[in-house]
Design a protein around this motif. Structure first.
Motif, PDB file in Angstrom:
ATOM      1  N   LEU A 161      34.836  31.162 -36.333  1.00  0.00           N
ATOM      2  CA  LEU A 161      36.007  31.441 -35.505  1.00  0.00           C
ATOM      3  C   LEU A 161      35.618  31.769 -34.066  1.00  0.00           C
ATOM      4  O   LEU A 161      36.371  31.474 -33.128  1.00  0.00           O
ATOM      5  CB  LEU A 161      36.806  32.603 -36.105  1.00  0.00           C
ATOM      6  N   THR A 162      34.449  32.376 -33.852  1.00  0.00           N
ATOM      7  CA  THR A 162      34.016  32.656 -32.487  1.00  0.00           C
ATOM      8  C   THR A 162      33.679  31.357 -31.754  1.00  0.00           C
ATOM      9  O   THR A 162      33.884  31.245 -30.538  1.00  0.00           O
ATOM     10  CB  THR A 162      32.790  33.581 -32.484  1.00  0.00           C
ATOM     11  N   ARG A 163      33.171  30.358 -32.479  1.00  0.00           N
ATOM     12  CA  ARG A 163      32.894  29.065 -31.855  1.00  0.00           C
ATOM     13  C   ARG A 163      34.201  28.388 -31.435  1.00  0.00           C
ATOM     14  O   ARG A 163      34.293  27.778 -30.370  1.00  0.00           O
ATOM     15  CB  ARG A 163      32.130  28.175 -32.835  1.00  0.00           C
ATOM     16  N   TRP A 164      35.209  28.477 -32.281  1.00  0.00           N
ATOM     17  CA  TRP A 164      36.510  27.895 -31.951  1.00  0.00           C
ATOM     18  C   TRP A 164      37.138  28.614 -30.762  1.00  0.00           C
ATOM     19  O   TRP A 164      37.741  27.986 -29.887  1.00  0.00           O
ATOM     20  CB  TRP A 164      37.421  27.960 -33.171  1.00  0.00           C
ATOM     21  N   LEU A 165      36.987  29.928 -30.695  1.00  0.00           N
ATOM     22  CA  LEU A 165      37.500  30.685 -29.550  1.00  0.00           C
ATOM     23  C   LEU A 165      36.766  30.279 -28.274  1.00  0.00           C
ATOM     24  O   LEU A 165      37.394  30.115 -27.215  1.00  0.00           O
ATOM     25  CB  LEU A 165      37.343  32.188 -29.800  1.00  0.00           C
ATOM     26  N   LEU A 166      35.456  30.123 -28.348  1.00  0.00           N
ATOM     27  CA  LEU A 166      34.688  29.687 -27.178  1.00  0.00           C
ATOM     28  C   LEU A 166      35.153  28.308 -26.719  1.00  0.00           C
ATOM     29  O   LEU A 166      35.274  28.057 -25.507  1.00  0.00           O
ATOM     30  CB  LEU A 166      33.193  29.653 -27.518  1.00  0.00           C
ATOM     31  N   PHE A 167      35.427  27.409 -27.668  1.00  0.00           N
ATOM     32  CA  PHE A 167      35.924  26.075 -27.311  1.00  0.00           C
ATOM     33  C   PHE A 167      37.261  26.179 -26.593  1.00  0.00           C
ATOM     34  O   PHE A 167      37.472  25.540 -25.549  1.00  0.00           O
ATOM     35  CB  PHE A 167      36.067  25.223 -28.574  1.00  0.00           C
ATOM     36  N   ARG A 168      38.184  26.974 -27.131  1.00  0.00           N
ATOM     37  CA  ARG A 168      39.493  27.116 -26.486  1.00  0.00           C
ATOM     38  C   ARG A 168      39.361  27.700 -25.084  1.00  0.00           C
ATOM     39  O   ARG A 168      40.031  27.255 -24.142  1.00  0.00           O
ATOM     40  CB  ARG A 168      40.391  28.018 -27.338  1.00  0.00           C
ATOM     41  N   LEU A 169      38.513  28.700 -24.930  1.00  0.00           N
ATOM     42  CA  LEU A 169      38.342  29.356 -23.634  1.00  0.00           C
ATOM     43  C   LEU A 169      37.814  28.386 -22.587  1.00  0.00           C
ATOM     44  O   LEU A 169      38.369  28.277 -21.482  1.00  0.00           O
ATOM     45  CB  LEU A 169      37.383  30.542 -23.791  1.00  0.00           C
ATOM     46  N   ILE A 226      30.794  20.748 -17.736  1.00  0.00           N
ATOM     47  CA  ILE A 226      30.457  21.863 -18.628  1.00  0.00           C
ATOM     48  C   ILE A 226      31.703  22.403 -19.327  1.00  0.00           C
ATOM     49  O   ILE A 226      31.649  22.798 -20.499  1.00  0.00           O
ATOM     50  CB  ILE A 226      29.746  22.971 -17.837  1.00  0.00           C
ATOM     51  N   GLU A 227      32.838  22.409 -18.642  1.00  0.00           N
ATOM     52  CA  GLU A 227      34.037  23.028 -19.211  1.00  0.00           C
ATOM     53  C   GLU A 227      34.906  22.060 -20.002  1.00  0.00           C
ATOM     54  O   GLU A 227      35.667  22.511 -20.875  1.00  0.00           O
ATOM     55  CB  GLU A 227      34.869  23.661 -18.095  1.00  0.00           C
ATOM     56  N   ILE A 228      34.845  20.761 -19.724  1.00  0.00           N
ATOM     57  CA  ILE A 228      35.729  19.814 -20.410  1.00  0.00           C
ATOM     58  C   ILE A 228      34.985  18.951 -21.416  1.00  0.00           C
ATOM     59  O   ILE A 228      35.430  18.799 -22.560  1.00  0.00           O
ATOM     60  CB  ILE A 228      36.460  18.925 -19.376  1.00  0.00           C
ATOM     61  N   ALA A 229      33.840  18.391 -21.042  1.00  0.00           N
ATOM     62  CA  ALA A 229      33.127  17.464 -21.928  1.00  0.00           C
ATOM     63  C   ALA A 229      32.218  18.183 -22.912  1.00  0.00           C
ATOM     64  O   ALA A 229      32.233  17.899 -24.119  1.00  0.00           O
ATOM     65  CB  ALA A 229      32.323  16.468 -21.083  1.00  0.00           C
ATOM     66  N   VAL A 230      31.429  19.123 -22.416  1.00  0.00           N
ATOM     67  CA  VAL A 230      30.413  19.778 -23.248  1.00  0.00           C
ATOM     68  C   VAL A 230      31.003  20.563 -24.424  1.00  0.00           C
ATOM     69  O   VAL A 230      30.400  20.590 -25.504  1.00  0.00           O
ATOM     70  CB  VAL A 230      29.518  20.674 -22.370  1.00  0.00           C
ATOM     71  N   PRO A 231      32.163  21.239 -24.301  1.00  0.00           N
ATOM     72  CA  PRO A 231      32.680  21.998 -25.453  1.00  0.00           C
ATOM     73  C   PRO A 231      32.841  21.195 -26.733  1.00  0.00           C
ATOM     74  O   PRO A 231      32.807  21.771 -27.825  1.00  0.00           O
ATOM     75  CB  PRO A 231      34.035  22.513 -24.938  1.00  0.00           C
ATOM     76  N   PHE A 232      33.012  19.875 -26.653  1.00  0.00           N
ATOM     77  CA  PHE A 232      33.131  19.089 -27.877  1.00  0.00           C
ATOM     78  C   PHE A 232      31.809  19.048 -28.645  1.00  0.00           C
ATOM     79  O   PHE A 232      31.801  18.750 -29.843  1.00  0.00           O
ATOM     80  CB  PHE A 232      33.600  17.670 -27.540  1.00  0.00           C
ATOM     81  N   LEU A 233      30.705  19.349 -27.972  1.00  0.00           N
ATOM     82  CA  LEU A 233      29.414  19.400 -28.662  1.00  0.00           C
ATOM     83  C   LEU A 233      29.276  20.649 -29.524  1.00  0.00           C
ATOM     84  O   LEU A 233      28.345  20.745 -30.324  1.00  0.00           O
ATOM     85  CB  LEU A 233      28.272  19.354 -27.646  1.00  0.00           C
ATOM     86  N   PHE A 234      30.171  21.629 -29.339  1.00  0.00           N
ATOM     87  CA  PHE A 234      30.103  22.846 -30.158  1.00  0.00           C
ATOM     88  C   PHE A 234      30.202  22.531 -31.644  1.00  0.00           C
ATOM     89  O   PHE A 234      29.652  23.261 -32.473  1.00  0.00           O
ATOM     90  CB  PHE A 234      31.236  23.813 -29.782  1.00  0.00           C
ATOM     91  N   PHE A 235      30.911  21.462 -31.986  1.00  0.00           N
ATOM     92  CA  PHE A 235      31.159  21.142 -33.394  1.00  0.00           C
ATOM     93  C   PHE A 235      30.319  19.956 -33.875  1.00  0.00           C
ATOM     94  O   PHE A 235      30.568  19.416 -34.948  1.00  0.00           O
ATOM     95  CB  PHE A 235      32.641  20.835 -33.600  1.00  0.00           C
ATOM     96  N   SER A 236      29.342  19.556 -33.081  1.00  0.00           N
ATOM     97  CA  SER A 236      28.492  18.430 -33.462  1.00  0.00           C
ATOM     98  C   SER A 236      27.611  18.816 -34.657  1.00  0.00           C
ATOM     99  O   SER A 236      27.066  19.922 -34.704  1.00  0.00           O
ATOM    100  CB  SER A 236      27.611  18.002 -32.288  1.00  0.00           C
ATOM    101  N   PRO A 237      27.450  17.906 -35.628  1.00  0.00           N
ATOM    102  CA  PRO A 237      26.544  18.198 -36.745  1.00  0.00           C
ATOM    103  C   PRO A 237      25.074  18.154 -36.343  1.00  0.00           C
ATOM    104  O   PRO A 237      24.216  18.577 -37.116  1.00  0.00           O
ATOM    105  CB  PRO A 237      26.874  17.086 -37.753  1.00  0.00           C
ATOM    106  N   ILE A 238      24.790  17.637 -35.145  1.00  0.00           N
ATOM    107  CA  ILE A 238      23.415  17.569 -34.658  1.00  0.00           C
ATOM    108  C   ILE A 238      23.064  18.885 -33.983  1.00  0.00           C
ATOM    109  O   ILE A 238      23.714  19.306 -33.023  1.00  0.00           O
ATOM    110  CB  ILE A 238      23.242  16.391 -33.682  1.00  0.00           C
ATOM    111  N   ARG A 239      22.028  19.532 -34.478  1.00  0.00           N
ATOM    112  CA  ARG A 239      21.680  20.879 -34.036  1.00  0.00           C
ATOM    113  C   ARG A 239      21.354  20.927 -32.551  1.00  0.00           C
ATOM    114  O   ARG A 239      21.761  21.850 -31.833  1.00  0.00           O
ATOM    115  CB  ARG A 239      20.489  21.371 -34.856  1.00  0.00           C
ATOM    116  N   ARG A 240      20.626  19.950 -32.029  1.00  0.00           N
ATOM    117  CA  ARG A 240      20.227  19.968 -30.621  1.00  0.00           C
ATOM    118  C   ARG A 240      21.427  19.816 -29.688  1.00  0.00           C
ATOM    119  O   ARG A 240      21.385  20.259 -28.542  1.00  0.00           O
ATOM    120  CB  ARG A 240      19.187  18.877 -30.361  1.00  0.00           C
ATOM    121  N   HIS A 241      22.493  19.195 -30.158  1.00  0.00           N
ATOM    122  CA  HIS A 241      23.714  19.137 -29.357  1.00  0.00           C
ATOM    123  C   HIS A 241      24.255  20.540 -29.112  1.00  0.00           C
ATOM    124  O   HIS A 241      24.638  20.898 -27.985  1.00  0.00           O
ATOM    125  CB  HIS A 241      24.772  18.295 -30.065  1.00  0.00           C
ATOM    126  N   ARG A 242      24.286  21.339 -30.144  1.00  0.00           N
ATOM    127  CA  ARG A 242      24.821  22.701 -30.017  1.00  0.00           C
ATOM    128  C   ARG A 242      23.923  23.556 -29.126  1.00  0.00           C
ATOM    129  O   ARG A 242      24.413  24.358 -28.335  1.00  0.00           O
ATOM    130  CB  ARG A 242      24.975  23.337 -31.396  1.00  0.00           C
TER     131      ARG A 242
END
Length: 746
Positions: A161-169, A226-242
């Protein structure tokens, strides 16, 4: 996502420190802002209505209603709540055992109680963010029980849930900059104004402002990425993306900290970024080696596929950045040109295209965490343990799903169509919980202010109405020769509201009339908000007879032609009168105060003989003479010192204690490797016996399962014993008795 035990500990430690900063910062400002003779007395929010306590709590959920039962007035009760929160945050930062869900529940209730009566001085987005993160910490933190079973398979669900909050922010903060149609964001020139027009800049902001325009525009492009494109990497299954997303977000926050005073907001955002980490990367930070497992051919092939996908994603981000911002290298000028190569209509189309898919990405990511936790709970040995683990999983999975569903309402504010399609039941649930700030809309720096110059209100006082003296604030710009201040993580809330007041007429800031009235009365608590050192206040001997306010426009000075620095940091010009000349009893001042309900008779102060009011008064007299930033960093240093001492004690007490795995080339690690090799040989022999003897197959499998379960429990106990060494780097650790796995080996 791998194991996140250490990342959760880091998250809770950082949040405890942020709570400490927030409560301590509010505490030193309560008398001047909310006291009985402050700018906006909090007692005005707690009018006696004849209702019962529970009805009052329903209308305004705050613990301040219980103040009279303790013999405290509203100001004293606010001081008690904030002081309790600061000390509890300090204790949770220093002592690992106090990072418990019940402690975070108390901290959340305390801050919510202050927020409900904070009025304009506490209604900032970071106050809402702290309440939302604080509520999530309640379900993330463990409940430490002496008889409890510490293994919780639902931890990854709640931590998600903290990752989802970070994405929304981050995503909404980037989107609103373009949906606002602010010409500076669309023209990529926002940072050419930001450094000198932000509320309280730092000295480094002056130097950042002198950077060439092409670099400022390129920085805006980087901010959008950083604020629009990169947040979608928060949910990537690839560890290095995160991990890449983590470092990019932290980089942005650190740059903001260096150039602006945004109190604890950036620290809290970095705390949310910890949700992108796993234990493996935390161990890498701590220079602790982890056992490398041998990969099969299939795993090796899959890792190469992931690498190709990872590189392709980076390539797409770079390609789209170059395409949509028309980046071109101008070798002759040694610069990079940039401009927005898309229209507002095209961006709205993009927003409609990605808003709903982003929600489904969140659904799939949360579903994966829930299903994974379900299988882990189902594999627990023992009927009672399996039942208890399953019940925990069901409760926390339902809580996480509910929080996610409610958060969709404020998240979809960025796109009307998606918001209108929200299920009515979810919308109603959001309306019922809105007063508790469980989920909130975000969108920082929506529009850039001060494009034509930084507006600043300067208050002047006079004893005779002809000779005027400026009243300088400690932190906000005023004196053109004074260097910008560094006040992080403290937030001088009056200085912040003075910045907002300068953006419009004084009628949009009714509290300003109350501030003028208190200065004419010479109220010391209000004066301390302006100058902690009363010797710097020009009217310390006698309050001014007259007060007025003018609006100026400020700009940074520029370096001299020879490259040397100017003597002054600012230059300014007079614009207009902001507030007319007034004095006590002035008809205009009395009318404004009465119009906004800012004038009433203060309550009669009675000397209380109770010990609690006397203790609060004694503490306040000694603490408020210390500059707030110094006080906050002193508290933090104390917590760090306690953590370091505890860590050193734990290492001294257990010099032979071996954490998994030990440092390279140590006998402990060698013995561990030999034991692992022996276990592997034993497993091979058992498998051969199973093949030869079919009748004993079921018995062998049961024995192997029991051994595997015991190994898992041993590893879990080792990880728990490992907390002190890990948190020695995080300023953490306590060992009171010898770990179980050492006693077993002995």
């Amino acid at each position: 996502m791998g194991e996140t035990r250490l990342a959760r500990h880091m998250f809770l430690w950082c949040l405890s420190a942020v709570y400490m900063f927030a409560f301590a910062s509010v505490y030193v400002q309560i008398p001047g802002l909310y006291g009985n003779e402050g700018v906006l007395p909090a007692r005005w929010m707690l009018r006696v209505s004849g209702k019962s306590v529970w009805e009052q709590l329903r209308d305004l959920p705050t613990l301040l209603w219980f103040g009279p039962k303790l013999g405290l007035d509203t100001q004293q009760c606010m001081e008690l709540l904030s002081l309790t929160g600061a000390l509890l945050g300090l204790a949770a930062t220093a002592i690992p055992a106090l990072r418990d869900c019940r402690v975070y529940l108390v901290l959340w209730v305390l801050y919510l109680s202050l927020y409900q009566v904070g009025q304009v001085f506490l209604y900032f987005q970071w106050d809402n963010l702290l309440l939302e993160v604080g509520f999530l910490a309640i379900i993330i933190a463990p409940m430490n029980m002496p008889w409890g079973w510490r293994v919780s398979f639902h931890d990854n669900i709640t931590f998600w849930l903290t990752r989802w909050l970070l994405f929304r922010l981050m995503f909404t903060s980037g989107v609103v900059k373009l949906t606002s149609r602010c010409p500076t964001w669309w023209g990529l020139t926002a940072l050419t104004y930001h450094y000198e027009t932000q509320c309280i800049p730092t000295p480094l902001a002056w130097f950042a402002h002198q950077l060439p325009v092409w670099f400022q525009k390129l920085s805006v492009v980087g901010t959008f990425v950083i604020e629009i494109a990169v947040p979608f990497l928060f949910f990537s299954p690839i560890r290095r993306h995160r991990l890449t997303a983590f470092y990019m977000q932290v980089l942005l926050q650190v740059l903001i900290i260096l150039t602006g005073n945004y109190n604890f907001f950036n620290l809290l955002t970095i705390t949310l970024c910890i949700s992108l980490l796993d234990d493996q990367h935390v161990n890498f930070w701590l220079c602790r080696c982890t056992a490398q497992k041998e990969r099969t051919f299939l795993q090796t092939a899959l890792s190469w596929v992931c690498l190709l996908v990872e590189v392709a994603v980076y390539g797409l981000i770079v390609y789209w950045t170059i395409l949509y911002f028309d980046l071109k290298v101008e070798w002759d000028r040694k610069s990079v040109s940039s401009k927005t190569a898309f229209t507002h209509y095209e961006f709205n189309g993009f927003l409609k295209l990605v808003t709903v898919p982003s929600i489904w990405i969140g659904v799939l990511s949360l579903t994966w965490e829930i299903v994974t936790a379900m299988f882990r709970s189902a594999c627990v040995k023992g009927i009672l343990r399996r039942l208890w683990s399953t019940v925990q999983w069901a409760v926390f999975a339902a809580a996480a799903a509910s929080m996610f569903a409610i958060s969709l309402v404020p998240y979809t504010y960025i796109e009307y169509e998606a918001n209108s399609n929200i299920w009515p039941g979810v919308r109603k649930a959001f309306e019922l919980t809105d007063r508790y700030q469980l989920v909130n809309p975000y969108g920082l720096f929506r529009r850039m202010t001060g494009v034509g110059g930084r507006p600043e209100v300067v208050i002047e006082g006079s004893m005779d109405g002809s000779t005027w003296t400026e009243i300088e604030f400690m932190y906000k710009p005023g004196n053109v020769s004074a260097a910008p201040s560094v006040v992080n993580p403290h937030q001088p809330r009056l200085d912040w509201q003075m910045w907002f007041a300068a953006l419009g007429p004084h009628t949009q800031s009714p509290w300003f009339s109350s501030l003028v009235h208190r200065l004419l009365q010479g109220k010391k608590d209000v004066i301390r908000l302006i100058q902690t050192d009363e010797s710097q206040y020009p009217f310390r001997q006698q309050p001014p007879a007259y007060i007025r306010a003018h609006r100026y426009k400020y700009w940074y000075t520029e370096p001299k032609e020879d490259g040397s620095f100017p003597k002054r940091w600012w230059r300014r010009i007079y614009v207009e009168e902001f507030y007319p000349v007034v004095h006590l009893g002035n008809a205009f001042l009395e009318h404004v105060l009465s119009q906004h309900g800012l004038k009433d008779k203060p309550p009669v102060r009675r000397g209380s003989e109770a010990w609690l009011p006397r203790v609060l008064k004694h503490v306040g007299e000694h603490v408020r003479d210390v500059p707030a930033p110094l006080l906050l960093w002193t508290l933090f240093s104390s917590a760090v010192t306690i953590c370091v001492i505890n860590s050193l004690r734990s290492h001294t007490r257990f010099p032979l204690h071996s954490h998994r795995p030990a440092s390279k080339h140590t006998p402990q690690q060698t013995d561990g490797k030999e034991e692992e090799e022996k276990k592997k040989m034993t497993e091979k022999q058992e498998k051969e016996k199973v093949i030869k003897d079919v009748e004993r197959e079921e018995e062998e499998e049961e024995e192997e399962e029991e051994e595997g379960q015991e190994e898992e429990e041993e590893e879990e106990e080792e990880e728990e014993g490992q907390e002190d060494e890990v948190l020695s780097e995080e300023n953490n650790g306590n060992h009171d008795e010898e770990p179980d796995h050492l006693r077993k080996r002995k």
